[in-house]
Design an enzyme around this catalytic site. Sequence first.
Site, PDB file in Angstrom:
ATOM      1  N   TYR A   1      -8.323 -10.657   3.159  1.00 30.61           N
ATOM      2  CA  TYR A   1      -9.569 -10.092   3.691  1.00 30.61           C
ATOM      3  C   TYR A   1     -10.539  -9.632   2.598  1.00 30.61           C
ATOM      4  O   TYR A   1     -11.704  -9.375   2.848  1.00 30.61           O
ATOM      5  CB  TYR A   1      -9.301  -8.938   4.672  1.00 30.61           C
ATOM      6  CG  TYR A   1      -8.559  -7.749   4.101  1.00 30.61           C
ATOM      7  CD1 TYR A   1      -9.132  -6.868   3.199  1.00 30.61           C
ATOM      8  CD2 TYR A   1      -7.256  -7.495   4.509  1.00 30.61           C
ATOM      9  CE1 TYR A   1      -8.445  -5.787   2.693  1.00 30.61           C
ATOM     10  CE2 TYR A   1      -6.547  -6.418   4.013  1.00 30.61           C
ATOM     11  CZ  TYR A   1      -7.152  -5.565   3.100  1.00 30.61           C
ATOM     12  OH  TYR A   1      -6.463  -4.498   2.595  1.00 30.61           O
ATOM     13  N   GLU A   2     -10.058  -9.512   1.360  1.00 30.94           N
ATOM     14  CA  GLU A   2     -10.941  -9.056   0.290  1.00 30.94           C
ATOM     15  C   GLU A   2     -11.878 -10.166  -0.188  1.00 30.94           C
ATOM     16  O   GLU A   2     -12.991  -9.889  -0.623  1.00 30.94           O
ATOM     17  CB  GLU A   2     -10.121  -8.560  -0.904  1.00 30.94           C
ATOM     18  CG  GLU A   2      -9.340  -7.295  -0.595  1.00 30.94           C
ATOM     19  CD  GLU A   2      -8.286  -7.036  -1.653  1.00 30.94           C
ATOM     20  OE1 GLU A   2      -8.665  -6.821  -2.825  1.00 30.94           O
ATOM     21  OE2 GLU A   2      -7.091  -7.069  -1.329  1.00 30.94           O
TER      22      GLU A   2
ATOM     23  N   HIS B   1      -3.478   0.566  -4.722  1.00 35.42           N
ATOM     24  CA  HIS B   1      -2.936  -0.557  -5.480  1.00 35.42           C
ATOM     25  C   HIS B   1      -3.389  -0.426  -6.931  1.00 35.42           C
ATOM     26  O   HIS B   1      -4.573  -0.370  -7.211  1.00 35.42           O
ATOM     27  CB  HIS B   1      -3.462  -1.877  -4.917  1.00 35.42           C
ATOM     28  CG  HIS B   1      -2.898  -2.211  -3.572  1.00 35.42           C
ATOM     29  ND1 HIS B   1      -1.725  -2.886  -3.410  1.00 35.42           N
ATOM     30  CD2 HIS B   1      -3.347  -1.946  -2.337  1.00 35.42           C
ATOM     31  CE1 HIS B   1      -1.478  -3.031  -2.123  1.00 35.42           C
ATOM     32  NE2 HIS B   1      -2.446  -2.469  -1.447  1.00 35.42           N
TER      33      HIS B   1
ATOM     34  N   ALA C   1       3.009  -2.246   4.192  1.00 35.39           N
ATOM     35  CA  ALA C   1       2.858  -1.237   5.235  1.00 35.39           C
ATOM     36  C   ALA C   1       2.500  -1.991   6.507  1.00 35.39           C
ATOM     37  O   ALA C   1       1.737  -2.953   6.462  1.00 35.39           O
ATOM     38  CB  ALA C   1       1.741  -0.281   4.849  1.00 35.39           C
TER      39      ALA C   1
ATOM     40  N   MET D   1      -1.531  -7.078   7.447  1.00 37.20           N
ATOM     41  CA  MET D   1      -2.622  -7.913   6.916  1.00 37.20           C
ATOM     42  C   MET D   1      -2.242  -8.595   5.605  1.00 37.20           C
ATOM     43  O   MET D   1      -3.124  -8.975   4.828  1.00 37.20           O
ATOM     44  CB  MET D   1      -3.861  -7.041   6.690  1.00 37.20           C
ATOM     45  CG  MET D   1      -4.339  -6.278   7.908  1.00 37.20           C
ATOM     46  SD  MET D   1      -5.734  -5.214   7.499  1.00 37.20           S
ATOM     47  CE  MET D   1      -5.807  -4.175   8.974  1.00 37.20           C
ATOM     48  N   SER D   2      -0.956  -8.723   5.323  1.00 40.70           N
ATOM     49  CA  SER D   2      -0.555  -9.306   4.030  1.00 40.70           C
ATOM     50  C   SER D   2       0.701 -10.162   4.213  1.00 40.70           C
ATOM     51  O   SER D   2       1.003 -10.630   5.307  1.00 40.70           O
ATOM     52  CB  SER D   2      -0.274  -8.184   3.022  1.00 40.70           C
ATOM     53  OG  SER D   2       0.867  -7.444   3.405  1.00 40.70           O
TER      54      SER D   2
ATOM     55  N   SER E   1       0.820  -1.219   0.000  1.00 40.83           N
ATOM     56  CA  SER E   1       0.000   0.000   0.000  1.00 40.83           C
ATOM     57  C   SER E   1       0.846   1.259   0.000  1.00 40.83           C
ATOM     58  O   SER E   1       1.720   1.427   0.859  1.00 40.83           O
ATOM     59  CB  SER E   1      -0.876   0.051   1.258  1.00 40.83           C
ATOM     60  OG  SER E   1      -1.739  -1.034   1.307  1.00 40.83           O
TER      61      SER E   1
ATOM     62  N   ASN F   1       2.593   3.312  11.291  1.00 44.97           N
ATOM     63  CA  ASN F   1       1.912   3.722  12.532  1.00 44.97           C
ATOM     64  C   ASN F   1       2.411   2.855  13.684  1.00 44.97           C
ATOM     65  O   ASN F   1       2.952   1.771  13.456  1.00 44.97           O
ATOM     66  CB  ASN F   1       0.390   3.519  12.386  1.00 44.97           C
ATOM     67  CG  ASN F   1       0.024   2.099  11.985  1.00 44.97           C
ATOM     68  OD1 ASN F   1       0.126   1.731  10.814  1.00 44.97           O
ATOM     69  ND2 ASN F   1      -0.365   1.303  12.959  1.00 44.97           N
TER      70      ASN F   1
ATOM     71  N   HIS G   1      -5.494  -9.048  -0.995  1.00 47.26           N
ATOM     72  CA  HIS G   1      -5.373  -9.492   0.397  1.00 47.26           C
ATOM     73  C   HIS G   1      -6.406 -10.576   0.694  1.00 47.26           C
ATOM     74  O   HIS G   1      -7.496 -10.578   0.119  1.00 47.26           O
ATOM     75  CB  HIS G   1      -5.630  -8.322   1.350  1.00 47.26           C
ATOM     76  CG  HIS G   1      -4.690  -7.181   1.183  1.00 47.26           C
ATOM     77  ND1 HIS G   1      -4.855  -6.235   0.196  1.00 47.26           N
ATOM     78  CD2 HIS G   1      -3.580  -6.831   1.873  1.00 47.26           C
ATOM     79  CE1 HIS G   1      -3.875  -5.349   0.285  1.00 47.26           C
ATOM     80  NE2 HIS G   1      -3.095  -5.682   1.287  1.00 47.26           N
TER      81      HIS G   1
ATOM     82  N   HIS H   1      -6.889   3.603   7.131  1.00 51.47           N
ATOM     83  CA  HIS H   1      -6.197   3.303   5.880  1.00 51.47           C
ATOM     84  C   HIS H   1      -5.575   4.589   5.305  1.00 51.47           C
ATOM     85  O   HIS H   1      -4.493   4.565   4.711  1.00 51.47           O
ATOM     86  CB  HIS H   1      -7.166   2.677   4.873  1.00 51.47           C
ATOM     87  CG  HIS H   1      -6.486   2.184   3.627  1.00 51.47           C
ATOM     88  ND1 HIS H   1      -5.488   1.226   3.644  1.00 51.47           N
ATOM     89  CD2 HIS H   1      -6.632   2.541   2.321  1.00 51.47           C
ATOM     90  CE1 HIS H   1      -5.066   1.006   2.404  1.00 51.47           C
ATOM     91  NE2 HIS H   1      -5.741   1.798   1.592  1.00 51.47           N
TER      92      HIS H   1
HETATM   93  N1  HPA Z   1      -2.205  -3.254  11.573  1.00 51.28           N
HETATM   94  C1  HPA Z   1      -2.455  -4.022  10.489  1.00 51.28           C
HETATM   95  N2  HPA Z   1      -2.122  -3.673   9.262  1.00 51.28           N
HETATM   96  C2  HPA Z   1      -1.477  -2.504   9.106  1.00 51.28           C
HETATM   97  C3  HPA Z   1      -1.191  -1.667  10.182  1.00 51.28           C
HETATM   98  C4  HPA Z   1      -1.574  -2.056  11.492  1.00 51.28           C
HETATM   99  O1  HPA Z   1      -1.352  -1.362  12.491  1.00 51.28           O
HETATM  100  N3  HPA Z   1      -0.561  -0.566   9.683  1.00 51.28           N
HETATM  101  C5  HPA Z   1      -0.455  -0.763   8.337  1.00 51.28           C
HETATM  102  N4  HPA Z   1      -1.015  -1.927   7.972  1.00 51.28           N
END
Ligand code: HPA
Length: 269
Positions: A82-83, A58, A110, A205-206, A27, A229, A80, A241
Amino acid sequence: MAINKTVEFMRSKLEGCKPKVGIILGSGLGQFADNVEDQIIFSYDELPGFPDASVKGHAGRIILGKVQGTEVAVLQGRAHYYESGKPDIMRLPIETLKELGCETLLLTNAAGSLRLEAKPGSVMLLTDHINFTGVNPLFGEPETSRFVDMVNAYDPDLRHQFHQAAITQNIKLHSGVYIWFCGPSFETPAEIRAAKILGADAVGMSTVPEVILARFFGLNVAAISIITNMAAGMSDKDLSHEQTMENASMAANDLQALLGEFLLNYKKT
Ligand code: HPA
């Protein structure tokens, strides 16, 4: 079979380009693809069996060419789990890279940080992972090669090359263990506290299903997280996001320099 069709179609347009290194951009990291010279571009839409990369940030393209003298295939956009709820959603793109000649897969993503010293905007080289989802992209795979050895899945030799690249480029490169949560909701603070006890340094998440698939297909793997983050409960900022996308650009230059230096010196036997 979709894989044969896809590879045949791509080969017919590749004019002898034989990528050695596949790169999946996470991302907000798509701009790395601008560095590819002599570009040959395919949209995922024209490749049978490729997923649509629907998440904002993406592009859904594969770009072949050269970066710093190394032939690459850059996937700008991933799908992903989750999609779709399909853990093997990236199987065909990864098998395609292997069939086109790639020996190595570099994954970028990310991620949230569980380590106070790895702040948003920094980069972390993954040393290992924890699959916290209970699912696996090799569910249903009939071959006994499904019992993939995951020791040294994050290739020690490639990791060494990345650390050398970081020194040359004067970039602080953290190392750590990535934990895969399936998303799409972010984690709870209690989950992050648990993840910390389990030994995680970054959360996302990937990547994990892609690493498993890449090892299944015999590719060497390296993976880098851009810390966008602090993980849930570790700062007073809300998780979103949009924040991921904004902060990914903070470290995009470092990531670009790191990948460029790595590809300049790339060797794998
Ligand atoms: N958690 C899950 N996925 C992420 C995060 C997070 O804090 N930051 C960027 N992708």
